[in-house]
Motif scaffolding. Structure first.
Motif, PDB file in Angstrom:
ATOM      1  N   LEU A 111       8.790   2.040  -2.250  1.00 54.81           N
ATOM      2  CA  LEU A 111       9.003   3.382  -2.793  1.00 54.81           C
ATOM      3  C   LEU A 111       9.922   4.169  -1.882  1.00 54.81           C
ATOM      4  O   LEU A 111      10.148   3.797  -0.734  1.00 54.81           O
ATOM      5  CB  LEU A 111       7.676   4.120  -2.980  1.00 54.81           C
ATOM      6  CG  LEU A 111       6.803   4.340  -1.747  1.00 54.81           C
ATOM      7  CD1 LEU A 111       7.174   5.613  -1.001  1.00 54.81           C
ATOM      8  CD2 LEU A 111       5.352   4.407  -2.155  1.00 54.81           C
ATOM      9  N   SER A 129       5.059  13.477  -5.967  1.00 63.26           N
ATOM     10  CA  SER A 129       4.326  12.437  -5.238  1.00 63.26           C
ATOM     11  C   SER A 129       2.829  12.486  -5.488  1.00 63.26           C
ATOM     12  O   SER A 129       2.150  11.456  -5.408  1.00 63.26           O
ATOM     13  CB  SER A 129       4.622  12.533  -3.736  1.00 63.26           C
ATOM     14  OG  SER A 129       4.094  13.738  -3.207  1.00 63.26           O
ATOM     15  N   ARG A 131       1.313  12.593  -8.152  1.00 63.41           N
ATOM     16  CA  ARG A 131       0.971  11.706  -9.282  1.00 63.41           C
ATOM     17  C   ARG A 131       0.571  10.311  -8.816  1.00 63.41           C
ATOM     18  O   ARG A 131      -0.165   9.611  -9.491  1.00 63.41           O
ATOM     19  CB  ARG A 131       2.149  11.568 -10.242  1.00 63.41           C
ATOM     20  CG  ARG A 131       2.440  12.790 -11.035  1.00 63.41           C
ATOM     21  CD  ARG A 131       3.482  12.492 -12.095  1.00 63.41           C
ATOM     22  NE  ARG A 131       3.995  13.708 -12.675  1.00 63.41           N
ATOM     23  CZ  ARG A 131       5.017  13.754 -13.507  1.00 63.41           C
ATOM     24  NH1 ARG A 131       5.642  12.631 -13.843  1.00 63.41           N
ATOM     25  NH2 ARG A 131       5.418  14.897 -13.991  1.00 63.41           N
ATOM     26  N   LEU A 132       1.095   9.897  -7.652  1.00 64.89           N
ATOM     27  CA  LEU A 132       0.778   8.569  -7.118  1.00 64.89           C
ATOM     28  C   LEU A 132      -0.174   8.651  -5.932  1.00 64.89           C
ATOM     29  O   LEU A 132      -0.362   7.666  -5.216  1.00 64.89           O
ATOM     30  CB  LEU A 132       2.069   7.845  -6.710  1.00 64.89           C
ATOM     31  CG  LEU A 132       3.078   7.587  -7.829  1.00 64.89           C
ATOM     32  CD1 LEU A 132       4.280   6.826  -7.304  1.00 64.89           C
ATOM     33  CD2 LEU A 132       2.446   6.849  -8.988  1.00 64.89           C
ATOM     34  N   PRO A 149       8.936   5.212  -7.229  1.00 65.57           N
ATOM     35  CA  PRO A 149       8.400   3.861  -7.050  1.00 65.57           C
ATOM     36  C   PRO A 149       9.452   2.822  -7.412  1.00 65.57           C
ATOM     37  O   PRO A 149      10.220   3.003  -8.347  1.00 65.57           O
ATOM     38  CB  PRO A 149       7.208   3.808  -8.006  1.00 65.57           C
ATOM     39  CG  PRO A 149       7.344   4.975  -8.918  1.00 65.57           C
ATOM     40  CD  PRO A 149       8.325   5.930  -8.321  1.00 65.57           C
ATOM     41  N   TYR A 153       6.313  -1.598  -5.585  1.00 63.38           N
ATOM     42  CA  TYR A 153       5.241  -0.606  -5.481  1.00 63.38           C
ATOM     43  C   TYR A 153       3.938  -1.151  -6.055  1.00 63.38           C
ATOM     44  O   TYR A 153       3.924  -1.810  -7.090  1.00 63.38           O
ATOM     45  CB  TYR A 153       5.624   0.672  -6.227  1.00 63.38           C
ATOM     46  CG  TYR A 153       4.468   1.621  -6.384  1.00 63.38           C
ATOM     47  CD1 TYR A 153       4.064   2.426  -5.317  1.00 63.38           C
ATOM     48  CD2 TYR A 153       3.748   1.683  -7.568  1.00 63.38           C
ATOM     49  CE1 TYR A 153       2.978   3.267  -5.444  1.00 63.38           C
ATOM     50  CE2 TYR A 153       2.664   2.525  -7.700  1.00 63.38           C
ATOM     51  CZ  TYR A 153       2.276   3.308  -6.638  1.00 63.38           C
ATOM     52  OH  TYR A 153       1.194   4.141  -6.770  1.00 63.38           O
ATOM     53  N   PRO A 155      -0.425   0.393  -6.317  1.00 62.27           N
ATOM     54  CA  PRO A 155      -1.252   1.583  -6.088  1.00 62.27           C
ATOM     55  C   PRO A 155      -1.855   1.669  -4.681  1.00 62.27           C
ATOM     56  O   PRO A 155      -2.387   2.715  -4.313  1.00 62.27           O
ATOM     57  CB  PRO A 155      -2.348   1.471  -7.147  1.00 62.27           C
ATOM     58  CG  PRO A 155      -1.749   0.632  -8.226  1.00 62.27           C
ATOM     59  CD  PRO A 155      -0.857  -0.341  -7.511  1.00 62.27           C
ATOM     60  N   TYR A 157      -0.207   1.972  -2.135  1.00 64.02           N
ATOM     61  CA  TYR A 157       0.658   2.923  -1.433  1.00 64.02           C
ATOM     62  C   TYR A 157       0.254   4.338  -1.831  1.00 64.02           C
ATOM     63  O   TYR A 157       0.753   4.904  -2.791  1.00 64.02           O
ATOM     64  CB  TYR A 157       2.134   2.661  -1.750  1.00 64.02           C
ATOM     65  CG  TYR A 157       2.652   1.430  -1.066  1.00 64.02           C
ATOM     66  CD1 TYR A 157       3.145   1.499   0.233  1.00 64.02           C
ATOM     67  CD2 TYR A 157       2.621   0.203  -1.698  1.00 64.02           C
ATOM     68  CE1 TYR A 157       3.612   0.363   0.876  1.00 64.02           C
ATOM     69  CE2 TYR A 157       3.084  -0.938  -1.059  1.00 64.02           C
ATOM     70  CZ  TYR A 157       3.567  -0.848   0.225  1.00 64.02           C
ATOM     71  OH  TYR A 157       4.019  -1.971   0.863  1.00 64.02           O
ATOM     72  N   ARG A 158      -0.699   4.879  -1.080  1.00 60.86           N
ATOM     73  CA  ARG A 158      -1.171   6.242  -1.285  1.00 60.86           C
ATOM     74  C   ARG A 158      -1.640   6.774   0.049  1.00 60.86           C
ATOM     75  O   ARG A 158      -1.827   6.023   0.981  1.00 60.86           O
ATOM     76  CB  ARG A 158      -2.258   6.309  -2.349  1.00 60.86           C
ATOM     77  CG  ARG A 158      -3.302   5.250  -2.289  1.00 60.86           C
ATOM     78  CD  ARG A 158      -4.261   5.199  -3.484  1.00 60.86           C
ATOM     79  NE  ARG A 158      -4.762   6.480  -3.916  1.00 60.86           N
ATOM     80  CZ  ARG A 158      -4.432   7.071  -5.076  1.00 60.86           C
ATOM     81  NH1 ARG A 158      -3.615   6.481  -5.893  1.00 60.86           N
ATOM     82  NH2 ARG A 158      -4.928   8.233  -5.405  1.00 60.86           N
TER      83      ARG A 158
END
Length: 178
Positions: A111, A129, A131-132, A149, A153, A155, A157-158
Motif C-alpha cells: 500500500l 485510510s 476505511r482500512l 491499496p 495488500y 487486511p 495491514y492496519r
C-alpha cells in the motif's frame, strides 16, 4: 514529458522545486533528510523532465505500520509531490503519481499512504485510510490522510503509521522502530 529517477546532480534543483511549490523549505528538507536515511529508495525518487530539466518531483519512502499487538510492518508513503509553479497543471504530477504507483506495484508493495488534498489523490485510487483501519500518528482531517491499496495488500495491514526521523522537519511525530 519523461519520468525517471532523479540524479545526484539534480538534488539542489529538486529541493528548489519543492521550496517554490510549497512556499517554503520544509518539504525540501524532508527530501534531503530521507535521501540520507535508510528509508530512501532511489528508484522511487522520481522527476518529471521537460526539455532536459526536472520540473517536478515525487518521493516514495518507507514508513512503519504498527498494529495493535505491536507488530511493525514496512509500508510506503508518498511525500512530497511538488511541481515547479511555472509548470503546474500540465500533467507532471499525474504522471509522477502514476509512474510511482506502477513501480511500487511491480515491487510488491502492499500500500501507499499520503497526507494530501482530498480532491486530488482519489483519482489515483486513494481512499481515506480509516476505511482500512489505518491511523495517522497526528491529528489530521480524515479525508486528508489516504491510502492506496496495491495487489499485495491484505487486511493485516492496519494500525498506526510510524514515521522515521527524516519527517521531523515538517512536524510529524517520529516513532519508527523497524
Amino acid at each position: 514529458m519523461e519520468i525517471r529517477p532523479e540524479q545526484p546532480e539534480e538534488y539542489a534543483l529538486v529541493e528548489q522545486i519543492h521550496t517554490l511549490a510549497f512556499g517554503g523549505p520544509q518539504e525540501a528538507r524532508v527530501v534531503a533528510e530521507v535521501r540520507r536515511s535508510p528509508f530512501y529508495m532511489p528508484e522511487l525518487s522520481l522527476v518529471a523532465v521537460m526539455e532536459g530539466r526536472p520540473i517536478g518531483h515525487i518521493l516514495f519512502s518507507e514508513v512503519g505500520l504498527q498494529d495493535e499487538t505491536g507488530v511493525m510492518r514496512k509500508v510506503v508513503v508518498l511525500a512530497p509531490l511538488g511541481v515547479h509553479p511555472e509548470y503546474q497543471n500540465l500533467g507532471a504530477g499525474k504522471h509522477l503519481v502514476e509512474t510511482g504507483l506502477a513501480r511500487l506495484e511491480a515491487k510488491g508493495a502492499p500500500l501507499v499512504l499520503v497526507r494530501g488534498h482530498a480532491g486530488y489523490y482519489p483519482r489515483f485510487g486513494f481512499v481515506p485510510s480509516a476505511r482500512l483501519g489505518i491511523r495517522p500518528p497526528f491529528a489530521v482531517a480524515p479525508q486528508a490522510y489516504m491510502v492506496r491499496p496495491l495487489s499485495a495488500y491484505t487486511p493485516a495491514y492496519r494500525g498506526t503509521v510510524r514515521y522515521p526521523a527524516a519527517f521531523a522537519g515538517v512536524g510529524y511525530p517520529v516513532e519508527y522502530g523497524l
